[in-house]
Design a protein around this motif. Structure first.
Motif, mmCIF file in Angstrom:
data_model
loop_
_atom_site.group_PDB
_atom_site.id
_atom_site.type_symbol
_atom_site.label_atom_id
_atom_site.label_comp_id
_atom_site.label_asym_id
_atom_site.label_seq_id
_atom_site.Cartn_x
_atom_site.Cartn_y
_atom_site.Cartn_z
ATOM 1 N N GLY A 235 -0.213 24.285 12.813
ATOM 2 C CA GLY A 235 -1.567 24.113 12.317
ATOM 3 C C GLY A 235 -2.034 22.672 12.276
ATOM 4 N N LYS A 236 -1.266 21.741 12.821
ATOM 5 C CA LYS A 236 -1.620 20.326 12.819
ATOM 6 C C LYS A 236 -1.899 19.824 14.229
ATOM 7 C CE LYS A 236 1.262 19.268 8.783
ATOM 8 N NZ LYS A 236 2.312 18.367 8.246
ATOM 9 N N ILE A 237 -2.656 18.745 14.308
ATOM 10 C CA ILE A 237 -2.922 18.105 15.590
ATOM 11 C C ILE A 237 -1.683 17.322 15.999
ATOM 12 C CG2 ILE A 237 -4.340 16.395 16.783
ATOM 13 C CD1 ILE A 237 -6.562 17.138 14.738
ATOM 14 N N ALA A 238 -1.170 17.589 17.192
ATOM 15 C CA ALA A 238 0.070 16.955 17.660
ATOM 16 C C ALA A 238 -0.190 16.237 18.975
ATOM 17 C CB ALA A 238 1.161 18.008 17.832
ATOM 18 N N PRO A 239 -0.790 15.046 18.930
ATOM 19 C CA PRO A 239 -1.077 14.319 20.180
ATOM 20 C C PRO A 239 0.192 13.868 20.886
ATOM 21 C CG PRO A 239 -1.516 12.940 18.281
ATOM 22 C CD PRO A 239 -1.215 14.300 17.747
ATOM 23 N N THR B 81 5.562 13.817 15.219
ATOM 24 C CA THR B 81 7.010 13.720 15.424
ATOM 25 C C THR B 81 7.390 13.471 16.872
ATOM 26 O OG1 THR B 81 7.121 16.141 15.538
ATOM 27 C CG2 THR B 81 7.580 15.114 13.399
ATOM 28 N N LYS B 82 6.553 13.878 17.812
ATOM 29 C CA LYS B 82 6.853 13.657 19.229
ATOM 30 C C LYS B 82 5.808 12.788 19.913
ATOM 31 C CE LYS B 82 9.577 17.864 19.947
ATOM 32 N NZ LYS B 82 9.750 19.096 20.740
ATOM 33 N N THR B 83 5.008 12.107 19.123
ATOM 34 C CA THR B 83 3.912 11.296 19.647
ATOM 35 C C THR B 83 4.399 9.920 20.089
ATOM 36 O OG1 THR B 83 2.322 12.411 18.203
ATOM 37 C CG2 THR B 83 1.691 10.253 19.057
ATOM 38 N N TYR B 84 3.886 9.445 21.228
ATOM 39 C CA TYR B 84 4.096 8.075 21.667
ATOM 40 C C TYR B 84 2.947 7.214 21.138
ATOM 41 C CZ TYR B 84 7.864 9.560 24.692
ATOM 42 O OH TYR B 84 9.057 10.056 25.155
ATOM 43 N N PHE B 85 3.312 6.129 20.469
ATOM 44 C CA PHE B 85 2.327 5.201 19.943
ATOM 45 C C PHE B 85 2.261 3.974 20.837
ATOM 46 C CE2 PHE B 85 3.791 7.614 16.299
ATOM 47 C CZ PHE B 85 2.621 7.871 15.595
ATOM 48 N N MET B 86 1.039 3.497 21.085
ATOM 49 C CA MET B 86 0.876 2.236 21.799
ATOM 50 C C MET B 86 -0.039 1.329 21.007
ATOM 51 S SD MET B 86 -0.240 1.311 25.712
ATOM 52 C CE MET B 86 -1.979 1.716 25.530
ATOM 53 N N ILE B 87 0.509 0.223 20.505
ATOM 54 C CA ILE B 87 -0.314 -0.831 19.925
ATOM 55 C C ILE B 87 -0.919 -1.589 21.090
ATOM 56 C CG2 ILE B 87 -0.323 -2.901 18.501
ATOM 57 C CD1 ILE B 87 2.302 -1.804 17.219
ATOM 58 N N GLU C 147 11.839 9.192 7.411
ATOM 59 C CA GLU C 147 11.475 10.514 6.894
ATOM 60 C C GLU C 147 11.341 11.567 7.990
ATOM 61 O OE1 GLU C 147 11.473 10.915 3.685
ATOM 62 O OE2 GLU C 147 11.829 8.764 3.407
ATOM 63 N N GLY C 148 11.519 11.166 9.251
ATOM 64 C CA GLY C 148 11.401 12.114 10.353
ATOM 65 C C GLY C 148 9.978 12.455 10.719
ATOM 66 N N LEU C 149 9.022 11.660 10.264
ATOM 67 C CA LEU C 149 7.611 11.945 10.547
ATOM 68 C C LEU C 149 7.153 11.348 11.871
ATOM 69 C CD1 LEU C 149 6.123 11.410 6.966
ATOM 70 C CD2 LEU C 149 6.703 13.567 8.096
ATOM 71 N N ARG D 50 9.620 5.875 20.258
ATOM 72 C CA ARG D 50 8.435 6.193 21.060
ATOM 73 C C ARG D 50 7.290 5.224 20.788
ATOM 74 N NH1 ARG D 50 8.253 12.588 22.235
ATOM 75 N NH2 ARG D 50 10.483 13.024 22.078
ATOM 76 N N ILE D 51 7.593 3.954 20.639
ATOM 77 C CA ILE D 51 6.573 2.956 20.342
ATOM 78 C C ILE D 51 6.502 1.941 21.474
ATOM 79 C CG2 ILE D 51 5.806 1.168 18.736
ATOM 80 C CD1 ILE D 51 7.472 2.598 16.571
ATOM 81 N N ILE D 52 5.284 1.665 21.925
ATOM 82 C CA ILE D 52 5.023 0.660 22.959
ATOM 83 C C ILE D 52 4.147 -0.420 22.340
ATOM 84 C CG2 ILE D 52 3.912 0.212 25.191
ATOM 85 C CD1 ILE D 52 4.437 3.264 25.777
ATOM 86 N N LEU D 53 4.536 -1.667 22.515
ATOM 87 C CA LEU D 53 3.760 -2.802 22.011
ATOM 88 C C LEU D 53 3.214 -3.577 23.197
ATOM 89 C CD1 LEU D 53 2.698 -4.835 19.998
ATOM 90 C CD2 LEU D 53 5.036 -5.715 19.696
ATOM 91 N N MET D 54 1.889 -3.559 23.333
ATOM 92 C CA MET D 54 1.226 -4.205 24.467
ATOM 93 C C MET D 54 0.134 -5.135 23.954
ATOM 94 S SD MET D 54 -0.872 -2.498 27.667
ATOM 95 C CE MET D 54 -2.374 -2.246 26.697
#
Length: 429
Positions: free
Chosen positions: A38-42, A122-128, A296-298, A303-307
């Motif tokens: 029920g949540k948005i999982a980008p 939990t499976k999202t890739y983050f890009m700063i 916390e497993g959130l 999966r973090i990219i710093l650009m």
């Protein structure tokens, strides 16, 4: 720049053909996957810091075929008053948020997003993805840097340079020490973060496909550094994609002395592994939040990219004062730096989405230590005083014994961890 994609990523992309990597991603319209529980999982989350860094995505992403980030606007408590929405494409595969500038705004916004009951990250890739100052030793204006380390260089004692001891080279002094080149003995935990190098290298390959924006006026300013000789050759060339590291300071600094001091801090605090390159205001704050939530497993810290892209040089060229360099002369790097957030960044987004099922869904396994200076996740870093958790990582929910080592390390000399030549670090008092 001589990275072999096949050598480092063949096993990671074993089920993907290289021609698939190059292809333009087509959004997946399976909204069930985007609404896990029920949540948005980008799949991909872009973190911008202020309006121009965000607008470049809003204006250009629709033409890429990846969707319109303004298709879905989501509010959640705790976002910036100036930027009160998370924006997502229609199938929720890509989302974006603008944090507001500087460390407090970045931390507050990212924490609000990650703790919102509306998202499963939990499976999202983050890009700063933002602009930054750039060292003329490492790159030209408009260049794009993918980083392994983020260093909070201003987390130190500070003297006005007019009042510092005569034998000091800088007014910055690491906590718990008596000389500038010693390693800090009082550790706060946000001094250094190390990201997934394998993911960084893949992102570098994707970004290298971009046709970067250039400017003759920015190039002309870069040519001013030619008088310094070979050390600043990179400044005189056009924008490029580079692997080098980002430093964080809420103080927007400029000048040779501060830049050289923080360059030394970078070398020292990363045990000589870090390459001082980009100067920003938010990265360590964002990474601290993501570290705590990874416990916390959130989120997945791997999966973090710093650009960061270079909008201005961190120090002036010859015969230009630090004041004129910062406040009078137009370096003409801002617009191309903003452009190149998108041009390089969209190639990374395409690569991740196109190869989601065969590569990125399961994650890119780190080959290096990842996490903070405390060892809050798992593993033992090769910088700092060593893991406070003996490599085990902290347990979720605060279920940790009280007898873990503290951030100060009385009696332990940690100069061997990377301090520059100088006296052995004294114990914290």
């Amino acid at each position: 720049m001589h990275f072999s994609f096949w050598a480092a990523a063949a096993t990671l992309l074993a089920t993907c053909r290289l021609d698939q990597v190059v292809a333009v991603a087509v959004p997946d319209h399976n909204l069930a996957e985007r609404h896990a529980n029920g949540k948005i999982a980008p799949k991909f989350f872009i973190i911008s810091m202020f309006a121009p860094e965000a607008d470049i995505w809003y204006d250009n992403l629709p033409s890429s075929g990846l969707g319109d980030l303004l298709a879905v606007n989501i509010s959640t408590p705790g976002l910036s008053m100036l930027y009160p929405h998370v924006h997502c494409v229609a199938d929720y595969s890509i989302c974006q948020v603008t944090t507001g500038e500087a460390e407090i705004n970045a931390a507050s916004t990212v924490m609000a997003v990650a703790l919102s009951p509306k998202f499963d990250l939990t499976k999202t890739y983050f890009m700063i993805g933002g602009i930054a100052g750039v060292s003329p030793k490492e790159a030209a204006l408009g260049s794009v840097a993918l980083s392994r380390f983020a260093i909070q260089v201003a987390l130190q004692y500070e003297f006005d340079a007019r009042e510092m001891p005569e034998n000091f080279t800088t007014g910055y002094l690491p906590y718990g020490t008596d000389f500038p080149d010693e390693y800090p003995t009082t550790i706060y935990g946000t001094e250094v973060f190390e990201l997934n190098e394998a993911l960084r290298d893949i992102a570098f390959e994707y970004a290298s496909k971009a046709n970067l924006s250039t400017s003759t006026d920015a190039a002309a300013y870069g040519e001013k550094y030619a008088a310094e000789g070979p050390l600043y050759t990179a400044a005189t060339k056009g924008p490029s994609i580079v692997k080098c590291d980002s430093v964080t300071s809420d103080v927007y600094y400029s000048g040779n002395l501060l830049s050289e001091a923080f360059e030394n801090t970078t070398i020292s605090w990363t045990n000589g592994s870090g390459v001082y390159c980009m100067t920003a205001q938010e990265d360590n704050a964002t990474l601290e939040v993501l570290t705590r939530l990874a416990i916390e497993g959130l989120v997945d810290f791997a999966r973090i990219i710093l650009m960061r892209t270079g909008s201005d040089f961190d120090r002036p060229p010859p015969d230009v004062s630090a004041f004129d360099h910062l406040r009078v002369l137009d370096q003409n790097g801002f617009l191309i730096a903003i452009d190149n957030i998108y041009y390089a960044g969209v190639e990374i987004v395409k690569g991740v989405l196109k190869n989601w099922d065969c590569t990125f869904k399961k994650g890119i396994k780190p080959t290096n230590y990842i996490g903070d200076i405390f060892g809050s996740l798992e593993g033992e870093s090769d910088f700092g005083p060593g893991s406070l958790t003996e490599g085990k990582g902290y347990k979720p929910g605060g279920n940790n014994p009280d007898n873990f080592k503290r951030s100060s390390v009385p009696g332990k000399a940690i100069r061997k961890r990377g301090a520059l030549p100088g006296p052995v670090v004294r114990a914290a008092q």
